[in-house]
Scaffold this motif. Sequence first.
Motif, PDB file in Angstrom:
ATOM      1  N   VAL A 154       0.833  -1.203   0.000  1.00  0.00           N
ATOM      2  CA  VAL A 154       0.000   0.000   0.000  1.00  0.00           C
ATOM      3  C   VAL A 154       0.871   1.259   0.000  1.00  0.00           C
ATOM      4  O   VAL A 154       0.603   2.223  -0.728  1.00  0.00           O
ATOM      5  CB  VAL A 154      -0.947   0.002   1.220  1.00  0.00           C
ATOM      6  CG1 VAL A 154      -1.631   1.354   1.377  1.00  0.00           C
ATOM      7  CG2 VAL A 154      -1.998  -1.093   1.078  1.00  0.00           C
ATOM      8  N   ALA A 195       0.973   9.147  -5.937  1.00  0.00           N
ATOM      9  CA  ALA A 195       1.317  10.543  -5.658  1.00  0.00           C
ATOM     10  C   ALA A 195       2.166  11.130  -6.774  1.00  0.00           C
ATOM     11  O   ALA A 195       1.934  12.257  -7.225  1.00  0.00           O
ATOM     12  CB  ALA A 195       2.045  10.645  -4.313  1.00  0.00           C
ATOM     13  N   GLU A 211       2.016  11.642   0.777  1.00  0.00           N
ATOM     14  CA  GLU A 211       1.518  13.010   0.745  1.00  0.00           C
ATOM     15  C   GLU A 211       2.374  13.931   1.603  1.00  0.00           C
ATOM     16  O   GLU A 211       2.688  15.063   1.223  1.00  0.00           O
ATOM     17  CB  GLU A 211       0.071  13.045   1.221  1.00  0.00           C
ATOM     18  CG  GLU A 211      -0.608  14.396   1.037  1.00  0.00           C
ATOM     19  CD  GLU A 211      -2.084  14.326   1.362  1.00  0.00           C
ATOM     20  OE1 GLU A 211      -2.784  15.300   1.047  1.00  0.00           O
ATOM     21  OE2 GLU A 211      -2.535  13.315   1.920  1.00  0.00           O
ATOM     22  N   SER A 254       1.070   3.867  -2.986  1.00  0.00           N
ATOM     23  CA  SER A 254       0.703   5.249  -2.670  1.00  0.00           C
ATOM     24  C   SER A 254       1.721   6.225  -3.232  1.00  0.00           C
ATOM     25  O   SER A 254       1.371   7.301  -3.721  1.00  0.00           O
ATOM     26  CB  SER A 254       0.587   5.427  -1.148  1.00  0.00           C
ATOM     27  OG  SER A 254      -0.439   4.614  -0.622  1.00  0.00           O
ATOM     28  N   PRO A 303      -5.734   5.355  -1.609  1.00  0.00           N
ATOM     29  CA  PRO A 303      -5.196   4.410  -0.615  1.00  0.00           C
ATOM     30  C   PRO A 303      -5.954   4.443   0.706  1.00  0.00           C
ATOM     31  O   PRO A 303      -6.321   3.395   1.247  1.00  0.00           O
ATOM     32  CB  PRO A 303      -3.743   4.885  -0.443  1.00  0.00           C
ATOM     33  CG  PRO A 303      -3.422   5.605  -1.702  1.00  0.00           C
ATOM     34  CD  PRO A 303      -4.701   6.273  -2.124  1.00  0.00           C
ATOM     35  N   GLU A 304      -6.162   5.627   1.231  1.00  0.00           N
ATOM     36  CA  GLU A 304      -6.865   5.750   2.511  1.00  0.00           C
ATOM     37  C   GLU A 304      -8.308   5.297   2.395  1.00  0.00           C
ATOM     38  O   GLU A 304      -8.831   4.580   3.260  1.00  0.00           O
ATOM     39  CB  GLU A 304      -6.813   7.204   2.985  1.00  0.00           C
ATOM     40  CG  GLU A 304      -7.549   7.446   4.285  1.00  0.00           C
ATOM     41  CD  GLU A 304      -7.627   8.922   4.632  1.00  0.00           C
ATOM     42  OE1 GLU A 304      -8.426   9.277   5.501  1.00  0.00           O
ATOM     43  OE2 GLU A 304      -6.890   9.716   4.008  1.00  0.00           O
ATOM     44  N   ILE A 307      -3.418  -1.374  -4.793  1.00  0.00           N
ATOM     45  CA  ILE A 307      -4.141  -0.869  -3.621  1.00  0.00           C
ATOM     46  C   ILE A 307      -5.476  -1.585  -3.438  1.00  0.00           C
ATOM     47  O   ILE A 307      -5.827  -2.001  -2.333  1.00  0.00           O
ATOM     48  CB  ILE A 307      -4.350   0.653  -3.750  1.00  0.00           C
ATOM     49  CG1 ILE A 307      -3.012   1.370  -3.563  1.00  0.00           C
ATOM     50  CG2 ILE A 307      -5.358   1.159  -2.728  1.00  0.00           C
ATOM     51  CD1 ILE A 307      -3.062   2.838  -3.879  1.00  0.00           C
ATOM     52  N   THR A 331      -0.754   5.277   4.467  1.00  0.00           N
ATOM     53  CA  THR A 331      -1.402   5.931   3.335  1.00  0.00           C
ATOM     54  C   THR A 331      -1.069   7.413   3.217  1.00  0.00           C
ATOM     55  O   THR A 331      -1.146   7.983   2.131  1.00  0.00           O
ATOM     56  CB  THR A 331      -2.935   5.765   3.428  1.00  0.00           C
ATOM     57  OG1 THR A 331      -3.397   6.303   4.683  1.00  0.00           O
ATOM     58  CG2 THR A 331      -3.322   4.291   3.350  1.00  0.00           C
ATOM     59  N   GLU A 332      -0.723   8.059   4.330  1.00  0.00           N
ATOM     60  CA  GLU A 332      -0.438   9.498   4.297  1.00  0.00           C
ATOM     61  C   GLU A 332       1.034   9.803   4.052  1.00  0.00           C
ATOM     62  O   GLU A 332       1.384  10.946   3.734  1.00  0.00           O
ATOM     63  CB  GLU A 332      -0.867  10.152   5.623  1.00  0.00           C
ATOM     64  CG  GLU A 332      -2.343  10.095   5.928  1.00  0.00           C
ATOM     65  CD  GLU A 332      -3.149  11.052   5.070  1.00  0.00           C
ATOM     66  OE1 GLU A 332      -2.543  11.841   4.330  1.00  0.00           O
ATOM     67  OE2 GLU A 332      -4.392  10.990   5.126  1.00  0.00           O
TER      68      GLU A 332
END
Length: 429
Positions: free
Chosen positions: A60, A68, A288, A64, A94-95, A250, A284-285
């Motif tokens: 994941v 991105a 970002e 991700s 993803p989230e 994902i 997942t973050e």
Amino acid sequence: MIDTASVRAADAGAPSARMGRSAWGRIAICIVLALPAVVFRLSGFAPNPVVDLLVFGGAVVAASFLLAWAAEAAQKDISGALAIAILALIAVLPEYAVDLYYAFRSGYDPSYEQFAAANMTGSNRLLLGFGWPLVVVISLLVARRYVRAGTLPRTATRVLQLEQSSRLDIGFLALLAVVAFLIPLMGSIPLWFGFVLLAAFVAYLWRASQAPDDGDDEEMVGMAGNIASMPQRTRRWTIVALFVVAAAVILSSAEPFAEALVASGSALGIDSYFLVQWLAPLATEAPEFIVAALFALRGMGGAAIGTLIASKVNQWSLLVGSLPIAHVLGGGTSGGLPLDGRQVEEFVLTASQTVLGVAIIIALRFHRWSAIALVALFAVQFVVTDTSGRWVLSGVHVVAALVVLWINRRDVVPTLRAPFRRAVAAGDA
């Protein structure tokens, strides 16, 4: 805003072919990291929950990063409202894949109702309590170079100035934060309320597409810049391939990753709710946060924090609005997604933190002390973990927000009006 002309000039001379090879190498690394999950999924091999968690969680994270990079690089070829809609949906995949799985599963397995919104509240608070301060601190540290060079005033090391275009996002986030308090009052997320939030997301995209272009082409940094520098045909095929591969990884990993989170809690003697709420968002973050940090390192702190503010809007509208729909599709009642006492507390805490975040940035300025305060309050929740502690911390958020809003009271009305104005003037405060 820090002038990045010298940075752009330094990067302009880098040969495209070289950057293309670098991009392919990093893409290959992510694909290799995702391959074990594909093998596990296709073969049905599942040795134990902890191994599954590492394998599918790693996939994941890798996917991700691919999403991105591709989403940012796609801005080179796509423009306008279509780009806004596509990129907004891709960035949150993803989230959403993990959280919506829990909501869908809760429709026929009530034991999963406690996890349905856990990932959302965790990622939401992580984004504001850690992501926002991280970008601010990096931006203020970078500003010191420009202050020493005499190109920026000394205040640039204490306050990050947000872009005027962020007024629209802050206005939507302010309205959503207030509306979010209705969820704990109702004790559930009704199906009709989910559609209201989805309508708010559509309105947000529509208003963002109408915002006048400021005429500045933001520089793409890191891997997105590498991909964007490829020849047009290679770049477009690369972006499409990354979207397809990342989405497939994902979507195929979301269910086993979500299940492994719950099972690993029992296997390791750790609260499963804690793992769902915090470990999944970290995975997942992460991409970002890294992209935003790269912007901040390039002296584009306003743009960096702007992307994280937009993510908060997406979470409170698209993600929360989708949860009751997924619950009903999974076999739940048409009334929507029910919340237990713990979930109600988590929503109150998340909404109150959001209100404080809005109050801090409503004047389009992010002070150093505000970033420190957000991190401190974010850390407190891991020490105070009982019901009374969550309520007290929520009260602290609200009281602090009211004080800051009073200080910035002149910016309250312009911000609340921003989502409803037909045009956003460049110099409008």
